[in-house]
Design an enzyme around this catalytic site. Structure first.
Site, PDB file in Angstrom:
ATOM      1  N   LYS A 126      16.272   9.205  44.460  1.00 27.24           N
ATOM      2  CA  LYS A 126      17.596   9.822  44.266  1.00 27.24           C
ATOM      3  C   LYS A 126      17.859  10.806  45.406  1.00 27.24           C
ATOM      4  CE  LYS A 126      18.869  11.250  40.130  1.00 27.24           C
ATOM      5  NZ  LYS A 126      18.801  11.984  38.824  1.00 27.24           N
TER       6      LYS A 126
HETATM    7  O1  G3P Z   1      20.574  13.784  36.742  1.00 23.22           O
HETATM    8  C1  G3P Z   1      21.848  14.330  36.577  1.00 23.22           C
HETATM    9  C2  G3P Z   1      22.210  14.558  35.170  1.00 23.22           C
HETATM   10  O2  G3P Z   1      21.023  14.873  34.512  1.00 23.22           O
HETATM   11  C3  G3P Z   1      23.213  15.642  34.955  1.00 23.22           C
HETATM   12  O3  G3P Z   1      23.357  15.835  33.598  1.00 23.22           O
HETATM   13  O4  G3P Z   1      23.719  17.085  31.517  1.00 23.22           O
HETATM   14  O5  G3P Z   1      22.892  18.283  33.565  1.00 23.22           O
HETATM   15  O6  G3P Z   1      25.239  17.455  33.430  1.00 23.22           O
HETATM   16  P1  G3P Z   1      23.827  17.260  33.007  1.00 23.22           P
END
Ligand code: G3P
Length: 224
Positions: A86
């Site tokens: 990533k």
């Molecule tokens: O890997 C990116 C993803 O985990 C973002 O999720 O819930 O932190 O917005 P969040």
């Protein structure tokens, strides 16, 4: 085939959901690993034990320059696991993605907040694109529309990147995203939980049990 990921390294939850959901693997990011307190090497070992040797791991680089991202990605790619590297979709990240594709390393462009970021990452050859649906919504823009517009551009320009949307805070966002026909998704545990446990299901099952036992006692279906 659709790829279903969980955005976690929680071993207990992975063991639980691996039983009921056909998981392709997991996605991680530096925040998830830092919160768990477990480094990448042990995380890969522990998660593989639970999910099996075919598991795909999306692992984010933490380097701060293009060359360092490329070096880090090569190290990750050399590990004996199915790893997708990533890379954050910044200017230096896009430069790294271009190089990594020349080196045939599988890459996911992450931290996508806009259609243009997604389009550029696809042009640079990213294998996966991860738009952050809820984080985009939280900025007053429709995350679903961003995913849909990237999908449209991929089709119009014959680009082969797979959309793997991330960042969900409710099941409506998930279903709206899935209805677009994306090829992959990653969900946090609380949302995966909501997807498989509709509040009306348990009362319905209980009613079946009560009706059955009232007439047939403890007999099983084939014994009645
Ligand atoms: O890997 C990116 C993803 O985990 C973002 O999720 O819930 O932190 O917005 P969040």
């Amino acid at each position: 085939m659709f790829e279903f990921y969980l955005d976690t390294t929680d071993l207990q939850q992975l063991a639980r959901f691996n039983k009921s959901i056909p998981l392709k693997g997991i996605t991680t990011n530096p925040s998830i690993l830092a919160k768990s307190g477990v480094g990448l090497k042990d995380t890969l070992i522990n998660c593989s034990k639970i999910l099996g040797p075919e598991t795909r791991f999306h692992v984010q680089t933490v380097s701060k320059t293009t060359q360092e991202i490329i070096n880090e990605a090569e190290e990750l790619n050399a590990l004996p696991y199915d790893i997708v590297v990533k890379v954050p979709t910044t200017e230096i990240g896009l430069a790294a993605i271009k190089e990594l594709k020349n080196k045939r390393i599988t890459v996911l462009a992450t931290a996508i907040y806009s259609v243009q970021q997604g389009f550029l990452a696809a042009l640079c050859g990213a294998d996966y694109l991860a738009p952050y649906v809820n984080r985009i919504d939280a900025m007053g823009v429709s995350g679903i529309n961003v995913v849909g517009d990237i999908q449209l551009l991929l089709k119009q320009h014959d680009l082969t990147s797979k959309l793997l949307p991330a960042s969900f805070k409710n099941t409506q966002q998930v279903m709206d995203t899935l209805k677009l026909g994306v090829e992959a998704i990653t969900l946090p545990i609380d949302i995966a939980d909501q997807l498989i446990s509709h509040p009306a299901v348990q009362p319905a099952v209980k009613q079946f049990e009560n009706d059955w036992e009232t007439t047939f006692g403890d007999k099983l279906s084939f014994e009645s």
